[in-house]
Motif scaffolding. Structure first.
Motif, PDB file in Angstrom:
ATOM      1  N   CYS A  22     -64.248 -80.431 -28.451  1.00  0.00           N
ATOM      2  CA  CYS A  22     -65.657 -80.167 -28.476  1.00  0.00           C
ATOM      3  C   CYS A  22     -65.863 -78.994 -29.598  1.00  0.00           C
ATOM      4  O   CYS A  22     -65.156 -78.137 -29.262  1.00  0.00           O
ATOM      5  CB  CYS A  22     -66.333 -79.704 -27.296  1.00  0.00           C
ATOM      6  N   VAL A  23     -66.356 -79.177 -30.662  1.00  0.00           N
ATOM      7  CA  VAL A  23     -66.489 -78.177 -31.825  1.00  0.00           C
ATOM      8  C   VAL A  23     -67.964 -77.801 -32.077  1.00  0.00           C
ATOM      9  O   VAL A  23     -68.826 -78.659 -32.013  1.00  0.00           O
ATOM     10  CB  VAL A  23     -65.978 -78.872 -33.216  1.00  0.00           C
ATOM     11  N   ASP A  24     -67.928 -76.457 -31.936  1.00  0.00           N
ATOM     12  CA  ASP A  24     -69.406 -75.941 -32.037  1.00  0.00           C
ATOM     13  C   ASP A  24     -69.913 -75.917 -33.516  1.00  0.00           C
ATOM     14  O   ASP A  24     -69.080 -75.131 -34.487  1.00  0.00           O
ATOM     15  CB  ASP A  24     -69.339 -74.632 -31.561  1.00  0.00           C
ATOM     16  N   LEU A  55     -59.165 -80.924 -22.701  1.00  0.00           N
ATOM     17  CA  LEU A  55     -60.560 -80.893 -23.187  1.00  0.00           C
ATOM     18  C   LEU A  55     -60.207 -79.609 -23.975  1.00  0.00           C
ATOM     19  O   LEU A  55     -59.759 -78.482 -23.361  1.00  0.00           O
ATOM     20  CB  LEU A  55     -61.547 -80.689 -22.153  1.00  0.00           C
ATOM     21  N   LEU A  56     -60.540 -79.554 -25.168  1.00  0.00           N
ATOM     22  CA  LEU A  56     -60.200 -78.461 -26.129  1.00  0.00           C
ATOM     23  C   LEU A  56     -61.652 -78.009 -26.522  1.00  0.00           C
ATOM     24  O   LEU A  56     -62.394 -78.857 -27.277  1.00  0.00           O
ATOM     25  CB  LEU A  56     -59.395 -78.485 -27.440  1.00  0.00           C
ATOM     26  N   ILE A  57     -62.190 -76.733 -26.460  1.00  0.00           N
ATOM     27  CA  ILE A  57     -63.405 -76.501 -26.749  1.00  0.00           C
ATOM     28  C   ILE A  57     -63.516 -75.262 -28.015  1.00  0.00           C
ATOM     29  O   ILE A  57     -62.623 -74.070 -27.711  1.00  0.00           O
ATOM     30  CB  ILE A  57     -64.496 -75.843 -25.711  1.00  0.00           C
ATOM     31  N   ARG A  91     -57.576 -79.729 -17.623  1.00  0.00           N
ATOM     32  CA  ARG A  91     -57.304 -78.555 -18.102  1.00  0.00           C
ATOM     33  C   ARG A  91     -58.305 -78.249 -19.448  1.00  0.00           C
ATOM     34  O   ARG A  91     -58.289 -79.073 -20.383  1.00  0.00           O
ATOM     35  CB  ARG A  91     -55.968 -78.112 -18.437  1.00  0.00           C
ATOM     36  N   VAL A  92     -59.257 -77.334 -19.304  1.00  0.00           N
ATOM     37  CA  VAL A  92     -59.895 -76.903 -20.427  1.00  0.00           C
ATOM     38  C   VAL A  92     -59.358 -75.622 -21.070  1.00  0.00           C
ATOM     39  O   VAL A  92     -59.235 -74.532 -20.742  1.00  0.00           O
ATOM     40  CB  VAL A  92     -61.577 -76.670 -20.008  1.00  0.00           C
ATOM     41  N   GLN A  93     -59.001 -75.879 -22.554  1.00  0.00           N
ATOM     42  CA  GLN A  93     -58.622 -74.763 -23.236  1.00  0.00           C
ATOM     43  C   GLN A  93     -59.607 -74.510 -24.248  1.00  0.00           C
ATOM     44  O   GLN A  93     -60.375 -75.160 -25.032  1.00  0.00           O
ATOM     45  CB  GLN A  93     -57.337 -75.557 -23.980  1.00  0.00           C
ATOM     46  N   ALA A 129     -63.782 -72.525 -18.967  1.00  0.00           N
ATOM     47  CA  ALA A 129     -62.427 -72.591 -19.796  1.00  0.00           C
ATOM     48  C   ALA A 129     -61.474 -72.138 -18.898  1.00  0.00           C
ATOM     49  O   ALA A 129     -61.488 -71.018 -18.023  1.00  0.00           O
ATOM     50  CB  ALA A 129     -62.366 -71.906 -21.209  1.00  0.00           C
ATOM     51  N   ASP A 130     -60.222 -72.975 -18.666  1.00  0.00           N
ATOM     52  CA  ASP A 130     -59.015 -72.290 -17.791  1.00  0.00           C
ATOM     53  C   ASP A 130     -58.317 -71.309 -18.709  1.00  0.00           C
ATOM     54  O   ASP A 130     -57.443 -70.388 -17.935  1.00  0.00           O
ATOM     55  CB  ASP A 130     -58.113 -73.588 -17.470  1.00  0.00           C
TER      56      ASP A 130
END
Length: 518
Positions: free
Chosen positions: A317-319, A411-413, A439-441, A457-458
């Motif tokens: 997910c990119v802001d 998931l990468l944000i 895992r949310v990075q 986020a973890d």
């Protein structure tokens, strides 16, 4: 009567034998190889097969080993290929080698036309070689660009889609991709972070994320609590049988009767002397204290970390909201590009959600063919530059995590953290983490961790030099990104205070209700 044996069809055998070298060439090359105006068919087919094998092997070819074209033309063509480094680019790339040879056939076929227009033999050959060099000089530059951006040569049928690829590489969006690629050279930590994503395979390293702590057992020496029973001779206890002995106290009554007889009493004395009197056998035992220890396993007070998992699909997910405009947005998009490079190199799936304000979401699965490169260029060159709404892309990412092919994805944000997810979205995300091990990075492209970012986020990786990476010569104004946790720890929504937290919609309803209802 046996049936007659059909004669072998030898009518075209000798004619087909001349074209046996065609079997070593891909079918799209047949027409150009057969209809070329330069030289004869048989040596042309054999030389094309030799050239193709040498290009795929990544080695050069000696002009003396070719029977087509003429030695002068062959040396000029091979020199042009070497100057363009085509053997290196065509290594293990049969489609690219095919494109090179088909281009050479087209250019060499024009030598006859050049001569018909009045050019000399040398000039006609030079014109054909220059045209071939000019054509592939541009293509080689584009190939080198693609390899530099993607890390590898893209998949798919490059021969058939070369024109489409050429259009993508000449677009303004591709120039943005090249600018973002140069940014990655100055941020190697992003590549290391993305390589650790995924949960498909365990690694030999312990995982540092908190939810991966597992109960552990340790081996310790403990006192042996058992007290062994040791038999004690002649100790009164349980009677287990009869045995011969000289013990008068345990003698059977039948033996005592012998003492009252005048003659048999001598027998009694003889048995006693021989220790053959029938006596009760006692099994007296006593428990003995020991100081022995034994090895035992007990729960450890410090649980160990589960092995770190890696590989598998990647969700990003990119802001692209207004607060990210400028250098922060470039760094966030560099995360997307590096995710695609990593997925391409390791054969992993990668899906991207670019988001801004409410209902501003654009998503695509990044492929590694011409169409995938076009989608990457498009998503990296556009931005919403409005508000920030994280719940929408999170909902879509969680929907995708319910599909079997994405269940092992991380998931990468990439964002500055200027958002807040609704309590329902946070609860659903925590449930998926507990159930699937998600895992949310987070990649923080800002100066401080926000409550909204910390809730979902973890782990958060702070890109401290995002201003410099984005083109501004300025340092971070803070010494740590954990300002919120340091100065406002009570503001964080933890598992302990979550039940006492009133959701925003409930609080709004309570405020808007008339006072008389209370």
């Amino acid at each position: 009567m046996s049936s007659p044996v059909a004669p072998r069809p030898m009518l075209f055998a000798s004619a087909e034998q001349r074209l046996a070298a065609m079997d070593a060439l891909p079918r799209p090359m047949w027409l150009g190889a057969l209809s070329n105006a330069l030289g004869h068919i048989e040596p042309r087919l054999g030389s094309l097969a030799t050239l193709r094998q040498a290009l795929i092997a990544g080695v050069g070819t000696d002009a003396a080993s070719l029977t087509w074209p003429a030695p002068t033309i062959a040396r000029a063509l091979l020199d042009a290929m070497q100057s363009l480094e085509l053997p290196r680019l065509c290594t293990n790339q049969p489609e690219l080698a095919q494109a090179v040879l088909m281009s050479a056939l087209v250019q060499l076929d024009l030598i006859v036309d050049y001569r018909d227009r009045g050019a000399s033999e040398e000039a006609a050959v030079a014109m054909a070689i220059v045209a071939f060099h000019a054509d592939w000089s541009q293509r080689c530059g584009e190939i080198n660009e693609l390899i530099d951006v993607l890390g590898l040569w893209p998949d798919g049928d490059k021969t058939m889609q070369w024109d489409a690829l050429h259009g993508v590489l000449r677009s303004a969006g591709w120039q943005d991709v090249l600018r973002i690629r140069r940014l990655l050279d100055r941020a190697p930590e992003l590549a290391a972070l993305i390589r650790r994503l995924g949960r498909a395979c365990p690694t030999g390293e312990p995982d540092a994320l908190p939810q991966t702590a597992v109960a552990n057992a340790e081996a310790v020496d403990v006192a042996d609590a058992t007290r062994p029973q040791v038999p004690v001779p002649d100790m009164p206890g349980e009677t287990v049988g009869v045995q011969p002995s000289d013990r008068i106290a345990r003698m059977l009554p039948a033996e005592a009767m012998l003492l009252n007889h005048p003659l048999l009493r001598l027998v009694w004395h003889a048995r006693r002397a021989e220790r053959t009197l029938l006596t009760f056998e006692d099994a007296g035992r006593i428990a003995v204290e020991t100081d022995h220890t034994k090895r035992a396993r007990r729960p450890s007070r410090q649980p160990s970390r589960a092995p770190r998992l890696a590989m598998g699909p990647i969700l990003v997910c990119v802001d692209t909201s207004g607060s990210m405009q400028g250098g922060a947005e470039a760094v966030a998009k560099a995360v997307v590009l590096e995710a695609m490079r990593t997925a391409h190199a390791q054969g992993r799936a990668c899906h991207v959600f670019a988001f801004g304000g409410p209902d501003e979401i654009r998503e695509c699965e990044l492929g590694f063919d011409v169409n995938g490169i076009a989608r990457l260029t498009s998503i990296l060159s556009q931005a919403f530059h409005g508000g920030t709404e994280i719940s929408g892309p999170l909902e879509r990412a969680m929907d995708r995590l319910t599909q079997q092919q994405w269940r092992q994805a991380d998931l990468l944000i990439a964002s500055d953290g200027e958002f807040g997810a609704t309590s329902a979205v946070v609860s659903r995300l925590r449930a998926i983490k507990a159930e699937q091990g998600l895992r949310v990075q987070g990649v923080l492209v800002g100066d401080r961790e926000t409550i909204g970012f910390l809730e979902i986020a973890d782990a958060i990786h702070w890109v401290r030099d995002w201003r410099r990476l984005g083109g501004r010569n300025a340092d971070a104004p803070v010494h740590s990104q954990r300002l919120t946790a340091m100065y406002f720890p009570a503001a964080l929504r933890s598992a302990e205070n979550a039940s006492a937290t009133v959701p925003g919609d409930a609080a709004s309803r309570a405020v808007c209700e008339p006072q008389g209802r209370h």
